[in-house]
Write an enzyme that holds these catalytic residues in place. Structure first.
Site, PDB file in Angstrom:
ATOM      1  N   GLU A  81      37.972  45.524  46.065  1.00 12.47           N
ATOM      2  CA  GLU A  81      37.035  44.750  45.250  1.00 12.47           C
ATOM      3  C   GLU A  81      36.676  43.445  45.968  1.00 12.47           C
ATOM      4  O   GLU A  81      37.556  42.727  46.442  1.00 12.47           O
ATOM      5  CB  GLU A  81      37.705  44.473  43.894  1.00 12.47           C
TER       6      GLU A  81
ATOM      7  N   GLY B 219      37.950  41.950  33.931  1.00 15.07           N
ATOM      8  CA  GLY B 219      38.512  41.019  32.951  1.00 15.07           C
ATOM      9  C   GLY B 219      38.480  39.603  33.477  1.00 15.07           C
ATOM     10  O   GLY B 219      38.352  39.376  34.684  1.00 15.07           O
TER      11      GLY B 219
ATOM     12  N   SER C 194      45.614  44.256  36.313  1.00 10.27           N
ATOM     13  CA  SER C 194      45.384  43.454  37.507  1.00 10.27           C
ATOM     14  C   SER C 194      46.601  42.547  37.718  1.00 10.27           C
ATOM     15  O   SER C 194      46.946  41.770  36.830  1.00 10.27           O
ATOM     16  CB  SER C 194      44.116  42.618  37.296  1.00 10.27           C
TER      17      SER C 194
ATOM     18  N   LYS D  32      31.307  42.680  34.397  1.00 12.78           N
ATOM     19  CA  LYS D  32      31.875  41.698  33.469  1.00 12.78           C
ATOM     20  C   LYS D  32      30.724  41.175  32.626  1.00 12.78           C
ATOM     21  O   LYS D  32      29.683  40.784  33.171  1.00 12.78           O
ATOM     22  CB  LYS D  32      32.541  40.556  34.233  1.00 12.78           C
TER      23      LYS D  32
ATOM     24  N   ASP E 150      41.998  43.607  45.229  1.00  8.66           N
ATOM     25  CA  ASP E 150      40.890  42.686  44.922  1.00  8.66           C
ATOM     26  C   ASP E 150      41.068  41.427  45.766  1.00  8.66           C
ATOM     27  O   ASP E 150      42.095  40.753  45.672  1.00  8.66           O
ATOM     28  CB  ASP E 150      40.901  42.330  43.427  1.00  8.66           C
TER      29      ASP E 150
ATOM     30  N   LYS F  44      45.939  47.209  40.081  1.00  9.72           N
ATOM     31  CA  LYS F  44      45.125  46.407  41.010  1.00  9.72           C
ATOM     32  C   LYS F  44      45.993  45.263  41.514  1.00  9.72           C
ATOM     33  O   LYS F  44      46.620  44.558  40.725  1.00  9.72           O
ATOM     34  CB  LYS F  44      43.893  45.897  40.269  1.00  9.72           C
TER      35      LYS F  44
ATOM     36  N   LYS G  86      46.063  41.800  43.841  1.00 10.23           N
ATOM     37  CA  LYS G  86      45.241  40.758  44.477  1.00 10.23           C
ATOM     38  C   LYS G  86      45.707  40.564  45.914  1.00 10.23           C
ATOM     39  O   LYS G  86      46.917  40.563  46.193  1.00 10.23           O
ATOM     40  CB  LYS G  86      45.383  39.448  43.703  1.00 10.23           C
TER      41      LYS G  86
ATOM     42  N   ASP H 237      32.232  42.662  42.505  1.00 14.34           N
ATOM     43  CA  ASP H 237      32.502  41.862  41.302  1.00 14.34           C
ATOM     44  C   ASP H 237      31.599  40.625  41.375  1.00 14.34           C
ATOM     45  O   ASP H 237      30.476  40.623  40.843  1.00 14.34           O
ATOM     46  CB  ASP H 237      34.004  41.500  41.259  1.00 14.34           C
TER      47      ASP H 237
HETATM   48  O1  OSB Z   1      38.417  38.986  40.114  1.00 13.20           O
HETATM   49  O2  OSB Z   1      38.628  40.342  38.521  1.00 13.20           O
HETATM   50  C1  OSB Z   1      38.802  39.218  38.982  1.00 13.20           C
HETATM   51  C2  OSB Z   1      40.837  37.083  36.566  1.00 13.20           C
HETATM   52  C3  OSB Z   1      40.136  35.890  36.606  1.00 13.20           C
HETATM   53  C4  OSB Z   1      39.036  35.798  37.430  1.00 13.20           C
HETATM   54  C5  OSB Z   1      38.643  36.881  38.220  1.00 13.20           C
HETATM   55  C6  OSB Z   1      39.342  38.071  38.167  1.00 13.20           C
HETATM   56  C7  OSB Z   1      40.479  38.166  37.351  1.00 13.20           C
HETATM   57  C8  OSB Z   1      41.327  39.357  37.271  1.00 13.20           C
HETATM   58  C9  OSB Z   1      42.172  39.526  36.033  1.00 13.20           C
HETATM   59  O3  OSB Z   1      41.429  40.176  38.139  1.00 13.20           O
HETATM   60  C10 OSB Z   1      41.594  40.495  35.077  1.00 13.20           C
HETATM   61  C11 OSB Z   1      42.256  40.417  33.721  1.00 13.20           C
HETATM   62  O4  OSB Z   1      43.385  40.884  33.595  1.00 13.20           O
HETATM   63  O5  OSB Z   1      41.643  39.872  32.785  1.00 13.20           O
HETATM   64 MG    MG Z   2      37.521  40.696  40.900  1.00 12.20          MG
END
Ligand code: OSB
Ligand code: MG
Length: 368
Positions: free
Chosen positions: A214, A291, A136, A263, A189, A162, A164, A239
Site C-alpha cells: 500500500e 481506516g 492494520s 477511505k 503499508d 497489514k 506498516k 491510499d
Molecule cells: O495508512 O491506512 C493508513 C491509520 C491512520 C492513518 C493512515 C492509516 C492508518 C491505518 C490504520 O492503517 C487503520 C485502522 O485500523 O483504522
Molecule cells: Mg494506508
C-alpha cells in the site's frame, strides 16, 4: 428534509495502544463529530477523521474545525435537502478539505437513511449482510512484539494482516514475519515512505507472497507508481493518492496500481465513494475500505460502505476494542472470527452514547 440544527464536537480519546506509521506515532485521537438534526428532532452523525497534525494528509483537526464552522455549516444550515448527493455538489465550490466536507455529508446521509427508516447500508446500495475484516498493525521497536501482535490477531480470526513498513523496517521485518507465518494473508503499508530510488529494496519484497504493497510512494506520484508497478510483482494499492473519482480514473488509466484502499473522508464523502465504487466495478479494480483509527461513528460508516458489492478484499475496520477501552457507540463494534455483521437498524445502526461522548468532548459548537 430541512437541516434545522448542527452541532460540532471536538473530541479527544486516548487509544488503548499507540499506533506507529512511517510518518509518526499517535497516542490519542483529537477528532470531530458532526450531528445534524432535522425538523423532527432526528439526528444524523458523521466523523471528521483528521488528526492533530497534517502528517497523513494536509488537513488537521483545527483546520477542519475552522472549515466546518466558517464555510461548510453556514452553507447547509436551514437548507432543505432532498438527497445527500446535493451536499457533495454544494461543497464542491470549495477546494479540497475533504475530511471536513465528508463529516457533514456523512451526517446528512445518516439522517437521510433514518428519515426513510432504512439502514445506511441499504441507502447506499449495500448488498452484504456481513463483511470480512482484516487488521492494520503499527511499526514496533522490536520484532518480537510485532510477531506477538500478529499471533494474537490471527488467532482472533482477522482475515488478513497489514504490517506498516518504512525504510530500515521493511525486508528484514517481513522476512521474519513470513518465517513464523508462512501462509497468512499478509500485506504491507508504507504510507509514502519511499521513492523510485528504493526500487531495489521494494523488489526484494516480491518473494514474500504479499497481497499488496500500500502507498509506497508520495501521494502525488501517480506516474512514479506506474513505473514502480512495472518493476515489481507485488500489486500496488493506492491510499494517499486517491482523493476523488478523477484521481481513481487517472490512476487506473496510468496503471499506477491494481487495488484501491477507499477511505470515505479522503474522497470527501459517501456520494464520491459510490461513484468510485462503480468505476472500480466497471474497470475491474479490486478495492477495500481503509481506516483512520475511527471512533464508533466513523467505524459505522466504514461498515456501511464495505457492504457494497465490490468491497471484495478484507478492510481495516477492526473491532471497537482494538482501539478503545470504551467506544462512544452502543452496541460497540464486535468481530467474530474475522466477520462483522452489518447492522440493519435505520441509519448507521449504532446509537451514540452521549454520556461517554461528553466525557471526551473538549469543545462544542451549536448552530441553529
Ligand atoms: O495508512 O491506512 C493508513 C491509520 C491512520 C492513518 C493512515 C492509516 C492508518 C491505518 C490504520 O492503517 C487503520 C485502522 O485500523 O483504522
Ligand atoms: Mg494506508
Amino acid at each position: 428534509m430541512k437541516i434545522d440544527e448542527i452541532i460540532v464536537y471536538k473530541v479527544n480519546m486516548l487509544m488503548k495502544n499507540p499506533f506507529t506509521t512511517s510518518f509518526g506515532t499517535e497516542h490519542d485521537r483529537l477528532f470531530l463529530l458532526v450531528e445534524v438534526k432535522n425538523e423532527d428532532g432526528l439526528s444524523g452523525w458523521g466523523e471528521c477523521t483528521a488528526s492533530e497534525s497534517p502528517l497523513y494528509i494536509e488537513e488537521f483537526t483545527e483546520s477542519s474545525w475552522i472549515m466546518l464552522n466558517k464555510f461548510l455549516i453556514p452553507m447547509i444550515l436551514k437548507k432543505d435537502i432532498e438527497h445527500p448527493d446535493e451536499v457533495h455538489e454544494l461543497f464542491s465550490v470549495y477546494k479540497r478539505n475533504h475530511l471536513a466536507k465528508s463529516a457533514i455529508e456523512g451526517a446528512v446521509w445518516d439522517l437521510y437513511a433514518k428519515s426513510k427508516g432504512i439502514s445506511l447500508s441499504e441507502a447506499l446500495g449495500g448488498v452484504k449482510s456481513s463483511i470480512e475484516v482484516g487488521i492494520s498493525l503499527g511499526i514496533e521497536e522490536d520484532i518480537e512484539t510485532l510477531l506477538e501482535n500478529i499471533r494474537e490477531k490471527t488467532e482472533e480470526g482477522y482475515k488478513r494482516i497489514k504490517v506498516k513498513i518504512k525504510p530500515g523496517k521493511d525486508v528484514e521485518v517481513i522476512d521474519k514475519v513470513r518465517e513464523h507465518f508462512p501462509d497468512i494473508p499478509l500485506m504491507v503499508d508504507a504510507n509514502s515512505a519511499y521513492t523510485l530510488d528504493d526500487i531495489e529494496t521494494l523488489k526484494k519484497l516480491d518473494p514474500y507472497n504479499l497481497m499488496m504493497i500500500e502507498q509506497p510512494l508520495a501521494a502525488g506520484d501517480l506516474i512514479d507508481h506506474a513505473k514502480l508497478q512495472k518493476e515489481i510483482k507485488t500489486p500496488i494499492c493506492l491510499d494517499e493518492s486517491i482523493h476523488s473519482y478523477d484521481d481513481a480514473r487517472k490512476a487506473i488509466e496510468l496503471g499506477s496500481g491494481r487495488i484501491i484502499n477507499l477511505k470515505i473522508g479522503r474522497v470527501g464523502g459517501l456520494s464520491e465513494v459510490k461513484r468510485i465504487h462503480d468505476l472500480c466495478v466497471q474497470e475491474n479494480i479490486a478495492m477495500w475500505c481503509g481506516g483512520m483509527l475511527e471512533s464508533g461513528v466513523g467505524r459505522a460508516h466504514n461498515i456501511a460502505i464495505t457492504s457494497l458489492a465490490n468491497f471484495t478484499l478484507p478492510g481495516d475496520t477492526a473491532a471497537s476494542s482494538r482501539y478503545w477501552e470504551k467506544d462512544i457507540i452502543e452496541p460497540e463494534v464486535t468481530v467474530q472470527d474475522g466477520i462483522l455483521q452489518v447492522p440493519t437498524k435505520p441509519g448507521i445502526g449504532y446509537d451514540v452514547n452521549r454520556d461517554e461522548l461528553l466525557k471526551h468532548t473538549v469543545e462544542v459548537k451549536t448552530f441553529r
